[in-house]
Enzyme design. Structure first.
Site, short mmCIF file in Angstrom:
data_model
loop_
_atom_site.label_atom_id
_atom_site.label_comp_id
_atom_site.label_asym_id
_atom_site.label_seq_id
_atom_site.Cartn_x
_atom_site.Cartn_y
_atom_site.Cartn_z
N ASN A 11 -12.79 -1.25 -4.72
CA ASN A 11 -12.63 -1.64 -6.12
C ASN A 11 -13.74 -2.60 -6.53
OD1 ASN A 11 -11.74 -2.49 -8.65
ND2 ASN A 11 -10.08 -3.75 -7.83
N TYR A 39 0.84 -1.19 0.00
CA TYR A 39 0.00 0.00 0.00
C TYR A 39 0.88 1.25 0.00
CZ TYR A 39 -3.77 -3.22 1.08
OH TYR A 39 -4.68 -4.25 1.02
N GLU A 88 -1.02 -16.69 -10.48
CA GLU A 88 -0.12 -15.86 -11.27
C GLU A 88 1.32 -16.33 -11.14
OE1 GLU A 88 -0.72 -11.67 -10.66
OE2 GLU A 88 -2.84 -11.80 -11.19
N CYS A 127 -6.34 -5.53 -7.52
CA CYS A 127 -6.11 -5.15 -6.12
C CYS A 127 -5.55 -6.32 -5.31
CB CYS A 127 -7.38 -4.59 -5.50
SG CYS A 127 -8.81 -5.65 -5.60
N HIS A 128 -5.67 -7.54 -5.83
CA HIS A 128 -5.11 -8.70 -5.13
C HIS A 128 -3.58 -8.65 -5.09
CE1 HIS A 128 -5.27 -9.94 -9.39
NE2 HIS A 128 -4.22 -10.71 -9.11
#
Length: 154
Positions: free
Chosen positions: A114, A91, A150, A122-123
């Site tokens: 979001n 953040y 990912e 946002c993950h």
């Protein structure tokens, strides 16, 4: 302004993808698959791109988005779009990138607000100490699964 939706099955559960004016407005995690069909091209495109993402063949999305939020939230969400596939940031990193280093809590609130998770990633935002923190008001296990997916296909 008619909102249309479809349901997409994914490794993190069913996703309700909604659109207005040929732009994606939200992706919601839903518990059940209801029968919602649409022939709206942008929803078909979103479904295809999400399926490609979950299969590891898509690293970025190319969808028209309708971000509904404050100017600050939109600034944060646009910055999230810059976080590369398979990578994470804090953040604080986002706060520094938008030239507002004291806005860490506000960044967290924008992340939580979001409405288009996964596409607006946002993950990929984690705590400064590398801990997984809230995921757009969703369960942490979904964030963990998306990050793991990912890493697997990176």
């Amino acid at each position: 302004m008619v909102c249309q939706s479809i349901i997409v099955s994914s490794p993190v559960g069913f996703l309700k993808v909604s659109a207005e004016n040929n732009r994606i407005t939200s992706i919601e995690f839903v518990n059940e698959q209801s029968i919602e069909e649409s022939d709206l091209p942008v929803l078909t495109q979103a479904k295809n791109q999400l399926e490609e993402y979950f299969s590891g063949s898509r690293k970025t999305f190319d969808l028209p988005l309708e971000m509904k939020g404050t100017t600050f939230q939109k600034l944060v969400w646009n910055q999230l779009l810059e976080v590369p596939y398979g990578q994470t940031c804090s953040y604080q990193d986002i706060a520094n990138q938008i030239a507002n280093p004291k806005a860490v809590r506000a960044i967290g609130q924008a992340n939580k607000a979001n409405a288009i998770p996964i596409v607006i990633p946002c993950h990929r935002v984690i705590g400064k100490n590398q801990s997984l923190t809230g995921y757009a008001g969703k369960e942490i296990d979904k964030k963990e699964k998306l990050l793991s997916l990912e890493k697997q296909y990176q």
